[in-house]
Design a protein around this motif. Structure first.
Motif, PDB file in Angstrom:
ATOM      1  N   SER A  75       0.854  -1.188   0.000  1.00 24.82           N
ATOM      2  CA  SER A  75       0.000   0.000   0.000  1.00 24.82           C
ATOM      3  C   SER A  75       0.889   1.236   0.000  1.00 24.82           C
ATOM      4  O   SER A  75       2.097   1.147   0.202  1.00 24.82           O
ATOM      5  CB  SER A  75      -0.834   0.048   1.280  1.00 24.82           C
ATOM      6  N   ALA A  76       0.258   2.385  -0.147  1.00 22.80           N
ATOM      7  CA  ALA A  76       0.937   3.645   0.096  1.00 22.80           C
ATOM      8  C   ALA A  76       1.274   3.697   1.585  1.00 22.80           C
ATOM      9  O   ALA A  76       0.639   3.028   2.399  1.00 22.80           O
ATOM     10  CB  ALA A  76       0.012   4.800  -0.261  1.00 22.80           C
ATOM     11  N   MET A  77       2.283   4.499   1.965  1.00 20.88           N
ATOM     12  CA  MET A  77       2.589   4.671   3.382  1.00 20.88           C
ATOM     13  C   MET A  77       1.328   5.208   4.083  1.00 20.88           C
ATOM     14  O   MET A  77       0.512   5.902   3.472  1.00 20.88           O
ATOM     15  CB  MET A  77       3.757   5.646   3.549  1.00 20.88           C
TER      16      MET A  77
ATOM     17  N   VAL B 174      -1.169   8.321   3.370  1.00 19.46           N
ATOM     18  CA  VAL B 174      -0.734   9.053   2.176  1.00 19.46           C
ATOM     19  C   VAL B 174      -1.879   9.212   1.165  1.00 19.46           C
ATOM     20  O   VAL B 174      -2.045  10.286   0.576  1.00 19.46           O
ATOM     21  CB  VAL B 174       0.510   8.386   1.537  1.00 19.46           C
ATOM     22  N   THR B 175      -2.683   8.165   0.974  1.00 16.87           N
ATOM     23  CA  THR B 175      -3.779   8.286   0.004  1.00 16.87           C
ATOM     24  C   THR B 175      -4.746   9.392   0.419  1.00 16.87           C
ATOM     25  O   THR B 175      -5.165  10.203  -0.420  1.00 16.87           O
ATOM     26  CB  THR B 175      -4.516   6.944  -0.158  1.00 16.87           C
ATOM     27  N   ASP B 176      -5.062   9.459   1.712  1.00 20.33           N
ATOM     28  CA  ASP B 176      -5.935  10.541   2.206  1.00 20.33           C
ATOM     29  C   ASP B 176      -5.313  11.903   1.897  1.00 20.33           C
ATOM     30  O   ASP B 176      -5.992  12.830   1.474  1.00 20.33           O
ATOM     31  CB  ASP B 176      -6.120  10.443   3.730  1.00 20.33           C
TER      32      ASP B 176
ATOM     33  N   GLY C 131      -8.995   1.138  -0.022  1.00 23.28           N
ATOM     34  CA  GLY C 131      -8.669  -0.123   0.648  1.00 23.28           C
ATOM     35  C   GLY C 131      -8.369  -1.244  -0.337  1.00 23.28           C
ATOM     36  O   GLY C 131      -8.274  -2.414   0.031  1.00 23.28           O
ATOM     37  N   GLY C 132      -8.188  -0.879  -1.625  1.00 20.55           N
ATOM     38  CA  GLY C 132      -8.133  -1.866  -2.704  1.00 20.55           C
ATOM     39  C   GLY C 132      -6.852  -2.677  -2.815  1.00 20.55           C
ATOM     40  O   GLY C 132      -6.785  -3.600  -3.625  1.00 20.55           O
ATOM     41  N   SER C 133      -5.842  -2.369  -2.020  1.00 24.72           N
ATOM     42  CA  SER C 133      -4.604  -3.154  -2.132  1.00 24.72           C
ATOM     43  C   SER C 133      -4.826  -4.621  -1.772  1.00 24.72           C
ATOM     44  O   SER C 133      -4.173  -5.506  -2.326  1.00 24.72           O
ATOM     45  CB  SER C 133      -3.510  -2.574  -1.238  1.00 24.72           C
ATOM     46  N   ASP C 134      -5.737  -4.887  -0.840  1.00 22.95           N
ATOM     47  CA  ASP C 134      -6.069  -6.282  -0.506  1.00 22.95           C
ATOM     48  C   ASP C 134      -6.585  -6.996  -1.764  1.00 22.95           C
ATOM     49  O   ASP C 134      -6.238  -8.137  -2.042  1.00 22.95           O
ATOM     50  CB  ASP C 134      -7.195  -6.364   0.543  1.00 22.95           C
ATOM     51  N   PHE C 135      -7.441  -6.280  -2.489  1.00 21.39           N
ATOM     52  CA  PHE C 135      -8.033  -6.819  -3.714  1.00 21.39           C
ATOM     53  C   PHE C 135      -6.932  -7.100  -4.743  1.00 21.39           C
ATOM     54  O   PHE C 135      -6.890  -8.182  -5.354  1.00 21.39           O
ATOM     55  CB  PHE C 135      -9.054  -5.804  -4.236  1.00 21.39           C
TER      56      PHE C 135
HETATM   57  N1  ASP Z   1      -3.750   3.210  -0.272  1.00 20.84           N
HETATM   58  C1  ASP Z   1      -5.100   2.848  -0.649  1.00 20.84           C
HETATM   59  C2  ASP Z   1      -6.096   3.410   0.341  1.00 20.84           C
HETATM   60  O1  ASP Z   1      -5.706   3.998   1.349  1.00 20.84           O
HETATM   61  C3  ASP Z   1      -5.294   1.383  -0.839  1.00 20.84           C
HETATM   62  C4  ASP Z   1      -4.969   0.510   0.347  1.00 20.84           C
HETATM   63  O2  ASP Z   1      -4.176   0.902   1.189  1.00 20.84           O
HETATM   64  O3  ASP Z   1      -5.512  -0.596   0.405  1.00 20.84           O
HETATM   65  O4  ASP Z   1      -7.280   3.314   0.108  1.00 20.84           O
END
Ligand code: ASP
Ligand code: ADP
Ligand code: MG
Length: 454
Positions: free
Chosen positions: A34-36, A39-41, A203-207
């Protein structure tokens, strides 16, 4: 092996996961990151600020992010390697700044540009993690996720194209693994066949990890996070939540869908299809066995496996005498939601009314206006779905009575029990959630089966 935001939040965390991956090298791992953390927010906040014309704020946020990534890279790498990476990171941040200036000049943030900005999180983390792994003796190979995760063009929630992904995995990734390399790629991001950057939902990194694991017929999929596996409820609400040792795909999917943020709901699907076990593990406590998600675990004595909560829900009620004895009414209702691309979670109907829940979103007033053609419409926000999950619900009687007795003085707005009969779901005011969950947890998880819970 997928590592979430907190598992790669700084140099210490990245150093720790390098050790975890090293222990798995004989099993030929592939790493999705994932991003640190956060970071995505922050990227979405800067894109939003630029879209609203506040370039100063956008650039200030961007500068903080630049410094955080420089610091992390510096702490992880020796001077020579760091100089090289530092200039690559510099170029990335320059192009991110350009992008923010462009958004501000146009005065509008489109979903496509938003995806482009959001993609920097995973591109940057993977850019740092791959060389950090190499510096720690791993034969890592950085892989651009956009070369592998092919999606349609629905920006911000693009749909992965599984056949094409599997093809790319076979030609681009399998040879690396066969060569003894450890591929490192970002999760969450993908690309259309034409090369436009997309994201597959928060949250898509799990996917991403599940798609790759299934495509490569992995022996297992490991989701590394910051808790000891899936818990009987969100540990932030109930600190005495137990670890679930073993759970079925069906139960895990139900839980993830209804708000157990620890796992993205789509994760389980590709795994189910190929019957690949999914493990949820703690990168800060790698010795812990975590949670195993299996297709057919032994039946357990416990009634419930877990309680999940999905907040920020709106209930929409439609009352219409025309519903009485009519056909096609619900069809018309759902057509309105489909037109707005709005997913409905819980539905309950009577002869003359239908209530539905959706994630609170800005299209609701318009959806309500469109539904007015069908009847009287009311909606109320700040609601939450509480969902109790357990395969034993199927065989037991009196379950609902026990549940609602525990919360008899809390106002319940909707109740539903799905056809799968492994969940009992109800809707309450958001403000009542902590109390409801604590009481239910105290009632059903005070004395648990040690075979299934820790
Ligand atoms: N970085 C992305 C998010 O915060 C994906 C992930 O972490 O699953 O949504
Ligand atoms: P990551 O960055 O690793 O993807 P997330 O923040 O997405 O991590 O998910 C992990 C968090 O999910 C935990 O810190 C925990 O607070 C929360 N969570 C919610 N419900 C549950 C649950 N039933 N079991 C475990 N964790 C849960
Ligand atoms: Mg997550």
């Amino acid at each position: 092996m997928k590592f979430g935001g907190t598992s790669v939040e700084d140099a210490t965390a990245i150093d720790r996961i390098a050790g975890i991956v090293k222990d798995r090298v004989p099993e030929r791992p592939l790493v999705v990151v994932s991003a640190m953390a956060k970071v995505t927010d922050q990227l979405l906040a800067m894109a939003g600020a630029a879209g609203a014309g506040d370039l100063d704020k956008a650039l200030e946020l961007c500068l903080k992010l630049r410094e955080r990534h420089y610091t992390t890279a510096g702490e992880l790498l020796g001077t020579g390697l760091h100089t090289e990476l530092h200039s690559e990171l510099g170029e990335m941040f320059n192009s991110l700044e350009q992008l923010l200036r462009g958004i501000c000049a146009v005065g509008e943030l489109t979903p496509r540009t938003s995806d482009h900005v959001a993609s920097f999180g995973e591109r940057l983390s993977s850019m740092i993690i791959a060389p950090a792994f190499v510096a720690r003796g791993l034969n890592a190979a950085l892989l651009d996720a956009r070369q592998v995760i092919v999606t349609d063009a629905q920006h911000m929630r693009a749909v992965p194209q599984v056949d094409e992904i599997n093809h790319r995995l076979e030609i681009k990734v399998a040879p690396l693994l066969a060569d003894g390399r450890v591929p490192v790629m970002g999760g969450f991001i993908g690309s259309t066949p034409e090369g436009k950057t997309t994201t597959i939902g928060r949250g898509g990194s799990d996917f991403s990890a599940a798609l790759v694991g299934a495509g490569l017929n992995a022996e297992r999929i490991e989701i590394w996070t910051d808790v000891d596996g899936m818990k009987t409820t969100d540990p932030r609400v109930c600190p005495d939540a137990h670890r679930i040792k073993i759970i079925s795909f069906e139960e895990a999917a139900e839980l993830a869908y209804f708000g157990a943020k620890v796992l993205h709901p789509a994760t389980v699907l590709p795994a189910v299809e190929k019957n690949i076990p999914v493990l949820v593990l703690n990168s800060r406590n790698p010795k812990n066995e975590g949670t195993r998600i299996l297709s057919h675990p032994e039946p357990s004595k416990s009634l419930f496996k877990a309680i999940a909560v999905k907040s920020r829900i709106t209930i929409i009620d439609i009352v219409s005498a025309r519903m009485l004895m009519a056909h096609g009414f619900l069809n018309k209702v759902f057509e309105v939601f489909a037109r707005h691309r709005c997913a409905v979670d819980v539905v309950s109907t009577s002869e003359v009314s239908v209530s539905l829940t959706v994630d609170s979103n800005e299209a609701i007033p318009q959806i309500a206006a469109d539904l007015e053609d069908l009847g009287q419409v009311k909606y109320s926000g700040r609601q939450a779905i509480v969902c109790l999950v357990g395969e034993a619900i199927r065989e037991r009687s009196g379950v609902a009575a026990q549940v609602f007795d525990a919360i008899r003085d809390i106002n319940v707005r909707m109740i539903s029990q799905g056809a799968s009969e492994i969940n009992l779901t109800f809707v309450v005011d958001e403000a009542d959630v902590p109390e409801a969950v604590r009481r239910l947890h105290a009632k059903f998880f005070a004395d648990v089966d040690p075979e299934v819970f820790d």
